[in-house]
Write a protein that holds these residues in place. Structure first.
Motif, PDB file in Angstrom:
ATOM      1  N   UNK A 127      20.386  -3.930 -19.309  1.00 41.22           N
ATOM      2  CA  UNK A 127      19.522  -5.087 -19.073  1.00 41.22           C
ATOM      3  C   UNK A 127      18.127  -4.650 -18.614  1.00 41.22           C
ATOM      4  N   UNK A 128      17.217  -4.567 -19.571  1.00 39.62           N
ATOM      5  CA  UNK A 128      15.837  -4.232 -19.225  1.00 39.62           C
ATOM      6  C   UNK A 128      15.663  -2.832 -18.672  1.00 39.62           C
ATOM      7  N   UNK A 129      16.709  -2.030 -18.714  1.00 44.66           N
ATOM      8  CA  UNK A 129      16.589  -0.677 -18.179  1.00 44.66           C
ATOM      9  C   UNK A 129      16.550   0.344 -19.298  1.00 44.66           C
ATOM     10  N   UNK A 130      16.594   1.607 -18.948  1.00 44.77           N
ATOM     11  CA  UNK A 130      16.563   2.658 -19.958  1.00 44.77           C
ATOM     12  C   UNK A 130      17.432   3.807 -19.477  1.00 44.77           C
ATOM     13  N   UNK A 132      17.297   7.815 -19.836  1.00 43.74           N
ATOM     14  CA  UNK A 132      16.292   8.752 -20.321  1.00 43.74           C
ATOM     15  C   UNK A 132      16.468  10.139 -19.734  1.00 43.74           C
ATOM     16  N   UNK A 221      14.547   8.579 -24.802  1.00 39.99           N
ATOM     17  CA  UNK A 221      14.888   7.420 -23.988  1.00 39.99           C
ATOM     18  C   UNK A 221      15.569   6.350 -24.838  1.00 39.99           C
ATOM     19  N   UNK A 223      16.439   2.353 -24.960  1.00 37.39           N
ATOM     20  CA  UNK A 223      16.134   1.059 -24.351  1.00 37.39           C
ATOM     21  C   UNK A 223      16.812  -0.025 -25.193  1.00 37.39           C
ATOM     22  N   UNK A 224      16.935  -1.238 -24.616  1.00 41.70           N
ATOM     23  CA  UNK A 224      17.668  -2.296 -25.323  1.00 41.70           C
ATOM     24  C   UNK A 224      16.899  -2.830 -26.533  1.00 41.70           C
TER      25      UNK A 224
END
Lengths: 306, 316
Positions: A127-130, A132, A221, A223-224
Motif C-alpha cells: 500500500x503506497x510503499x516500496x 527496494x 525498487x 512499487x504498486x
C-alpha cells in the motif's frame, strides 16, 4: 518488412537532427530500453496472433516484481527471485488461459478482470510503499553486460530466437496461426484448441514475470503502480509491429520493430528536448503516419497484383 | 435466486458493521499507488480514530482517474457522512462534484491540491512552489552557483507538478550562471525517469544537477547516472522513506518534505474542530522543510511510530 523501413526512416531523421543519436552510448541505451518493452510484448504477441488479447501483462509485471522482491529479501538469493517472478507470472497466465479456454470467458473480459484482481492484490500487498535495494548479483541482470552486450538485450535475443523458432518451425507455431485465422476450423481439424490457448496465456504471463525481473534489476525498487503505464505501450508495440488484432497475421520480429519504433520516438524527443506539452501529440502523429503509410502501400500492392 | 439472497445478506452485514458512534469522515485521495497519499490516509485515520470517529477512505483504482473520483464523491454524498476531506484528482474537473457536496451541506475540507472554487471549511496543504524553490536552491548552491542542470517533470495537468515546475524555475532565476539544458516529462514514474535521464546524458556531455519533481523520478535518475558512470547532484520532493535512505547513503542531495502523514492529520483535525464548533483558519499551510544530510534523522524511522502533531504546532 515495411515497418522496418519506417523504423530506419525515423532513425535517419534523428541521426541528422541530433549529434547525440548515433553514439555508441545512445545505441546501447536504445537497445536496452527496447529489450524491456519487447520482453513484455513478446508473450502478448503470441496471444494476439491466436486471436486473443492479454490486458493483464502490466498488472502481472507489477505483482510479479513484488513477489520477486519479497523472495529476494526473505531468502537473500538472487536465483530464487529470478525464478519466482516468471513462475508467478506463469500462474496468473494459466488462470487467464483457463478462464478463456475452459470457462469460455471472452479474452478481453477475462484478462481485464484479471488486470484488476492482480492490481488490487498489489495495492493490498504494497500500500503506497516500496520494496527496494537488491544485491549486485541480481542488479547485474538489468544493468550488467555480457560479451559486450547489455544483459537485457541478450535476454531479448534469446527469446526472439525462441519465439521465431516456435512460430515458424514447430506445429505449435502453425497451430497458433491456424487458431488465429479461424478457431472453429482449427478445432475441427484436430488442433487441441483448449490446451494451446491455456499454454499461450501461460507463456504471456511468464514473459510478463520475466520482464518483472529485468524491471526490478534495472530500477532497484518494486512499487504498486509500476504495471499500469506499461500495458498500452506493450500492446501498441505488438500492433505497431504489424500483428493483427484479429489474429493469424504477424510475429515476434514485428513486435521487436514495433517496440523499437516506440522506444526511438521517446529517445528522439528527449535528445531534441521537445517540450513536454508537445510530446504526446508528436508520438501519436508519428505512430499513425508510420502505420497508415504502410497500410496504404500494402493496398496498392494488392491492387496491382490482381 | 439463491446467490442474490446471499449477496444481499453479505452486503447488509457489511453495512451493519460499518456503523460507528463518533463522526464519520469520508476521505478522498488521488490514488492507491503514491506513498504520499498512503501516508495521508494513515494520518487522517489516526486523527479521526483519536476523536472516536471513523474514516471512510476513497481512492480511484485507476490512479488519478477523474471520472472514478467524481463517482466516488457522488456515492459518498448518498451515504451522508458528517464531513468530507477531498484531495481532488484535478482541481478544475472536480468542480461539479464539489458543488454537489456543498449543495448537500456536508462540511468539506480541501487538502493538498487547492480547488479554485467551492465552499470549504479550510484548505490544508503544503506550499509546493516554496518547497520546490527551496529544495532546488539547495542544489544550485551545492554545485557552486554555476553549471548545467536538467529538470524531470511530473504529470502534466497535475497542480502540484505545475507549482513545483514554477518553484524550480524561480530558483534558477536567482542563478544566472546555471544553464537549464532541458525539462523533460517522466510522469512521476521511476522507469520513465531512468530512461529519460539515460537519453539526456547522451545528448549532454556535462550535467551537474538534476531537479526531479518527486523522489521516485530522482531515484530513477540516480540509477541512470550510475549506469552511465556519470556524477551529478540530484534532488527530489516528498521525502519518501526510500528518498531518505538515499540521502543517508549520499546519492540523493536533498528532498522537499511533502509530508502526507502530517497533512492527513491536520486536514482531519481541521474538520473535527469545525464539527465541534471551533473556528478553523481558511488556509492552513504546513511549514516547508528541506531534508538533507544535516537533518534527515527525524524522518529515518518506521511509519508506524508516527503521531499527529498538536494543532498549536501548525496553526500559530
Amino acid at each position: 518488412m515495411r515497418r522496418l523501413a519506417a523504423l530506419l526512416l525515423i532513425g535517419m531523421v534523428l541521426a541528422v537532427a541530433s549529434d547525440g543519436f548515433l553514439t555508441a552510448g545512445n545505441l546501447f541505451n536504445l537497445a536496452r530500453q527496447t529489450s524491456f518493452l519487447f520482453i513484455i510484448a513478446s508473450g502478448a504477441t503470441l496471444v494476439i496472433l491466436a486471436g486473443g488479447i492479454d490486458l493483464s501483462v502490466g498488472a502481472n509485471l507489477g505483482l510479479s516484481a513484488a513477489v520477486a522482491a519479497t523472495v529476494i529479501k526473505a531468502t537473500g538469493s538472487a536465483a530464487l527471485g529470478i525464478l519466482a517472478a516468471p513462475a508467478f507470472g506463469l500462474l496468473i497466465g494459466l488462470i487467464n488461459g483457463c478462464l478463456v479456454a475452459v470457462l469460455r470467458v471472452p479474452a478481453f473480459i477475462a484478462t481485464y478482470g484479471m488486470l484488476w484482481v492482480v492490481q488490487g492484490l498489489t495495492y493490498l500487498y504494497l500500500p503506497g510503499g516500496a520494496i527496494y535495494g537488491f544485491p549486485p548479483e541480481f542488479r547485474a541482470i538489468g544493468t550488467g553486460s555480457l560479451l559486450g552486450l547489455p544483459v537485457p538485450v541478450l535476454v531479448m535475443g534469446i527469446f526472439l530466437a525462441i519465439g521465431g523458432l516456435l512460430l515458424h518451425a514447430t506445429t505449435f507455431g502453425q497451430d497458433i496461426y491456424a487458431i488465429g485465422a479461424n478457431p472453429e476450423a482449427s478445432r475441427l481439424s484436430g488442433i487441441p484448441l483448449r490446451r494451446r490457448l491455456v499454454a499461450l496465456y501461460g507463456v504471456s504471463g511468464a514473459m510478463a514475470g520475466l520482464a518483472a525481473v529485468i524491471y526490478l534489476a534495472r530500477v532497484n525498487s518494486a512499487e504498486a503502480g509500476i504495471g499500469e503505464p506499461l500495458l498500452l505501450p506493450a500492446i501498441a508495440a505488438v500492433l505497431v509491429g504489424g500483428t493483427s488484432l484479429m489474429g493469424g497475421v504477424g510475429g515476434v520480429t514485428g513486435t521487436l520493430v514495433g517496440a523499437a519504433i516506440l522506444t526511438l520516438l521517446a529517445n528522439g524527443m528527449n535528445l531534441l528536448t521537445i517540450d513536454a506539452a508537445w510530446q504526446p501529440l508528436a508520438t501519436g502523429v508519428i505512430v499513425l503516419l508510420a502505420v497508415a503509410v504502410d497500410m496504404l502501400s500494402r493496398r496498392r500492392l494488392t491492387v496491382r497484383s490482381r | 435466486m439463491r446467490p442474490i439472497v446471499l449477496l444481499a445478506a453479505v452486503l447488509c452485514c457489511l453495512a451493519a458493521a460499518a456503523r460507528a458512534d463518533g463522526p464519520t469522515i469520508a476521505v478522498f485521495t488521488k490514488d492507491l499507488t503514491n506513498p504520499f497519499y498512503e501516508a495521508f490516509r494513515n494520518g487522517a485515520e489516526m486523527a479521526v480514530k483519536g476523536a472516536g470517529g471513523r474514516a471512510v477512505q476513497y481512492a480511484p483504482n485507476r490512479p488519478d482517474n477523474i471520472a472514478e473520483q467524481m463517482n466516488q464523491v457522488e456515492n459518498a454524498i448518498a451515504a451522508h457522512p458528517d464531513a468530507m476531506i477531498l484531495v481532488p484528482v484535478d482541481v478544475k474537473a472536480l468542480a461539479p462534484a464539489i458543488n454537489k457536496v456543498n449543495a448537500a451541506r456536508i462540511p468539506l475540507v480541501n487538502a493538498a491540491e487547492r480547488a479554485p472554487a467551492g465552499e470549504f471549511v479550510s484548505y490544508v496543504g503544503s506550499d509546493d512552489f516554496a518547497m520546490a524553490r527551496d529544495t532546488a536552491t539547495l542544489l544550485l548552491k551545492a554545485i557552486g552557483g554555476r553549471g548545467k542542470v536538467i529538470i524531470l517533470e511530473g504529470n502534466r495537468g497535475s497542480e502540484t507538478n505545475r507549482q513545483r515546475m514554477d518553484g524550480f524555475r524561480e530558483a534558477l532565476k536567482a542563478y544566472p550562471d546555471v544553464a537549464l539544458l532541458a525539462a523533460q516529462p517522466a510522469n512521476y514514474q521511476r522507469l520513465q525517469a531512468l530512461q529519460v535521464t539515460e537519453n539526456l546524458l547522451q545528448a549532454f556531455a556535462q550535467v551537474d544537477g538534476i531537479l526531479a519533481a518527486n523522489d521516485s523520478m530522482a531515484l530513477g535518475a540516480i540509477e541512470a547516472l550510475a549506469g552511465a558512470k556519470r556524477k551529478a547532484a540530484v534532488i527530489g520532493i516528498n521525502a519518501t522513506p526510500e528518498g531518505i535512505g538515499a540521502i543517508k547513503q549520499g546519492s540523493l542531495l536533498a528532498s522537499g518534505d511533502f509530508d502526507g502523514f502530517k497533512m492527513g492529520c491536520v486536514a482531519a483535525m481541521a474538520v473535527l474542530r469545525h464539527l465541534q464548533g471551533q473556528v478553523v483558519p481558511k488556509t492552513v499551510a504546513l511549514p516547508v522543510t528541506v531534508v538533507d544530510k544535516s537533518n534527515y534523522q527525524p524522518w529515518d524511522r518506521p511509519a508506524g511510530d508516527r503521531t499527529c502533531p498538536a494543532w498549536a504546532e501548525i496553526v500559530k
